[in-house]
Design a protein around this motif. Structure first.
Motif, PDB file in Angstrom:
ATOM      1  N   THR A  31      -1.389 133.204  14.084  1.00  0.00           N
ATOM      2  CA  THR A  31      -2.525 134.052  14.455  1.00  0.00           C
ATOM      3  C   THR A  31      -3.360 134.386  13.223  1.00  0.00           C
ATOM      4  N   GLN A  32      -4.453 135.078  13.449  1.00  0.00           N
ATOM      5  CA  GLN A  32      -5.203 135.660  12.344  1.00  0.00           C
ATOM      6  C   GLN A  32      -4.347 136.763  11.698  1.00  0.00           C
ATOM      7  N   PRO A  33      -4.552 137.030  10.409  1.00  0.00           N
ATOM      8  CA  PRO A  33      -3.734 138.026   9.700  1.00  0.00           C
ATOM      9  C   PRO A  33      -3.693 139.405  10.356  1.00  0.00           C
ATOM     10  N   THR A  34      -4.738 139.775  11.083  1.00  0.00           N
ATOM     11  CA  THR A  34      -4.772 141.103  11.713  1.00  0.00           C
ATOM     12  C   THR A  34      -3.658 141.298  12.742  1.00  0.00           C
ATOM     13  N   MET A  35      -3.085 140.209  13.227  1.00  0.00           N
ATOM     14  CA  MET A  35      -2.071 140.302  14.288  1.00  0.00           C
ATOM     15  C   MET A  35      -0.641 140.199  13.777  1.00  0.00           C
ATOM     16  N   PRO A  56      -1.403 134.485   5.158  1.00  0.00           N
ATOM     17  CA  PRO A  56      -0.629 135.429   4.357  1.00  0.00           C
ATOM     18  C   PRO A  56       0.200 136.333   5.259  1.00  0.00           C
ATOM     19  N   MET A  57       1.277 136.890   4.731  1.00  0.00           N
ATOM     20  CA  MET A  57       2.168 137.676   5.574  1.00  0.00           C
ATOM     21  C   MET A  57       1.541 138.973   6.058  1.00  0.00           C
ATOM     22  N   ALA A  58       0.484 139.424   5.389  1.00  0.00           N
ATOM     23  CA  ALA A  58      -0.150 140.691   5.768  1.00  0.00           C
ATOM     24  C   ALA A  58      -1.539 140.760   5.155  1.00  0.00           C
ATOM     25  N   ARG A  59      -2.229 141.885   5.420  1.00  0.00           N
ATOM     26  CA  ARG A  59      -3.550 142.123   4.830  1.00  0.00           C
ATOM     27  C   ARG A  59      -3.496 143.182   3.743  1.00  0.00           C
ATOM     28  N   SER A  60      -2.349 143.854   3.618  1.00  0.00           N
ATOM     29  CA  SER A  60      -2.249 144.943   2.645  1.00  0.00           C
ATOM     30  C   SER A  60      -0.802 145.134   2.229  1.00  0.00           C
ATOM     31  N   HIS A 153      -9.496 135.642   5.914  1.00  0.00           N
ATOM     32  CA  HIS A 153      -8.481 135.748   4.869  1.00  0.00           C
ATOM     33  C   HIS A 153      -9.118 136.447   3.661  1.00  0.00           C
ATOM     34  N   GLY A 154      -9.760 137.584   3.951  1.00  0.00           N
ATOM     35  CA  GLY A 154     -10.587 138.285   2.982  1.00  0.00           C
ATOM     36  C   GLY A 154      -9.981 138.436   1.608  1.00  0.00           C
ATOM     37  N   ILE A 291       2.276 152.679  -3.319  1.00  0.00           N
ATOM     38  CA  ILE A 291       1.254 151.889  -2.641  1.00  0.00           C
ATOM     39  C   ILE A 291       0.029 152.763  -2.377  1.00  0.00           C
ATOM     40  N   PRO A 292      -1.153 152.308  -2.795  1.00  0.00           N
ATOM     41  CA  PRO A 292      -2.373 153.102  -2.579  1.00  0.00           C
ATOM     42  C   PRO A 292      -2.598 153.410  -1.100  1.00  0.00           C
ATOM     43  N   ALA A 293      -3.133 154.581  -0.822  1.00  0.00           N
ATOM     44  CA  ALA A 293      -3.405 154.982   0.560  1.00  0.00           C
ATOM     45  C   ALA A 293      -4.405 154.038   1.217  1.00  0.00           C
ATOM     46  N   GLU A 294      -5.413 153.637   0.435  1.00  0.00           N
ATOM     47  CA  GLU A 294      -6.395 152.675   0.956  1.00  0.00           C
ATOM     48  C   GLU A 294      -6.004 151.272   0.508  1.00  0.00           C
ATOM     49  N   PRO A 295      -5.967 150.303   1.423  1.00  0.00           N
ATOM     50  CA  PRO A 295      -5.652 148.925   1.036  1.00  0.00           C
ATOM     51  C   PRO A 295      -6.561 148.450  -0.089  1.00  0.00           C
ATOM     52  N   ILE A 296      -5.980 147.803  -1.097  1.00  0.00           N
ATOM     53  CA  ILE A 296      -6.747 147.427  -2.277  1.00  0.00           C
ATOM     54  C   ILE A 296      -7.888 146.462  -1.939  1.00  0.00           C
ATOM     55  N   LEU A 297      -7.694 145.586  -0.958  1.00  0.00           N
ATOM     56  CA  LEU A 297      -8.769 144.664  -0.597  1.00  0.00           C
ATOM     57  C   LEU A 297      -9.944 145.407   0.037  1.00  0.00           C
ATOM     58  N   LYS A 298      -9.658 146.462   0.770  1.00  0.00           N
ATOM     59  CA  LYS A 298     -10.719 147.297   1.337  1.00  0.00           C
ATOM     60  C   LYS A 298     -11.474 148.016   0.222  1.00  0.00           C
ATOM     61  N   THR A 299     -10.737 148.482  -0.780  1.00  0.00           N
ATOM     62  CA  THR A 299     -11.361 149.148  -1.923  1.00  0.00           C
ATOM     63  C   THR A 299     -12.283 148.188  -2.668  1.00  0.00           C
ATOM     64  N   LEU A 300     -11.800 146.966  -2.895  1.00  0.00           N
ATOM     65  CA  LEU A 300     -12.608 145.983  -3.614  1.00  0.00           C
ATOM     66  C   LEU A 300     -13.855 145.599  -2.816  1.00  0.00           C
TER      67      LEU A 300
END
Length: 306
Positions: A31-35, A56-60, A153-154, A291-300
């Motif tokens: 599936t897409q990583p979101t699932m 990837p195994m996850a998004r965060s 795959h952001g 682990i940061p409260a906000e996912p690092i990819l979202k921060t970037l």
């Protein structure tokens, strides 16, 4: 069409319904990583013995940690699809390393024109495999560009990382637009990647499209070069041994699958550590405990300049 091809009479459009009725030992999904996390939670809920899913195994970091904890606490094995290691050229490269033909490993260099979560996760996993699964101590990273963060795959357009392992080996990772060019693959960036392992007496380099290059103790001063099956041929048969090893791990806990969840989780921490280091301008010690409260990819995605 796939159901007809394999004579499967009953199909489902709802994963939970399928798990409840069929009660499978193995739950496999692409599936897409979101699932990833929601489906892992379903697998745990219905007591499967092994979960197999795409990279990837996850998004965060928080999602990956949750997946790892859920499976560990439930006693469920999990495997992430880093199946390239079953290719003949990878097996040969690993044999060259394991037999000491390049001497004692000191450096690993992995590059890919595809981004951090597209192929970077593959190459970090293979670096760990080549380095006899030594744990990483720390990572330093730099990232550039936010366009790639908008995709499924952001990831940053470019990611660069330096890792130190417990056994003293250092690894350098380059993923994305600024990684080394391979003009042959200008229209297929997913093939423009390589892992080179350097030792005290030589090196070995492997590429996804079946190319192997080595300078070893027994090569008599010559650089060995081989071109095996291309990727279009390889991917048709890699799943067979990959799936066989899943069955063997289920039957015998000692036969741990080489793409097991533990190595994938540690590889994912390296990838996110690269991003976290870039944002916080510091070395990130591994494993990452806070682990940061906000996912690092979202921060970037918010903070990187256009």
């Amino acid at each position: 069409s796939r159901a007809k091809e394999f004579s499967i009479e009953k199909t489902y459009t709802d994963a939970e319904e399928m798990l409840a009725i069929e009660k499978p030992d193995v739950f496999c999904f692409s599936t897409q990583p979101t699932m990833r996390l929601p489906l892992v939670e379903l697998g745990v809920k219905y007591g499967v013995k092994l979960i197999n899913f795409e990279k990837p195994m996850a998004r965060s970091l928080s999602e990956a940690k949750k997946i790892n904890e859920l499976c560990s606490e439930a006693g469920i094995k999990y495997v992430v699809s880093h199946q390239h290691i079953y290719a003949p050229y990878w097996k040969k490269a690993k044999k060259i390393i394991d037999t000491g033909e390049i001497g004692e490993i000191h450096t690993i260099h992995a590059t890919s024109k595809a981004n951090l979560l597209d192929l970077g996760c593959h190459l970090v996993d293979y670096a760990l495999w080549c380095n006899h699964d030594s744990h990483a101590e720390w990572v330093i990273g730099h990232v550039d560009g936010k366009k790639g963060l908008l995709g499924s795959h952001g990831s940053p357009d470019m990611a660069f990382g330096k890792v130190k392992f417990e056994n003293g080996v250092h690894a350098v990772f380059e993923f994305g637009a600024l990684a080394p060019d391979y003009p042959k693959y200008s229209d297929r960036p997913y093939l423009a990647n390589a892992v080179t392992v350097y030792g005290s007496h030589g090196y070995v380099k492997a590429m996804t499209d079946g190319y192997l290059q080595a300078f070893t103790k027994s090569s008599q001063g010559q650089v060995l070069k081989e071109q095996g099956d291309d990727w279009e041929t390889q991917h048709k048969y890699l799943q067979i041994p990959y799936t066989k090893d899943i069955a063997e791990w289920l039957d015998d806990p000692r036969k741990v699958h080489p793409c097991n969840g533990d190595i994938s989780y540690r590889g994912f921490q390296i990838l996110m550590g690269i991003c976290l280091s870039a944002y916080e301008n510091r070395r990130i010690n591994l494993p990452i405990k806070q682990i940061p409260a906000e996912p690092i990819l979202k921060t970037l995605k918010r903070e990187l300049p256009n």
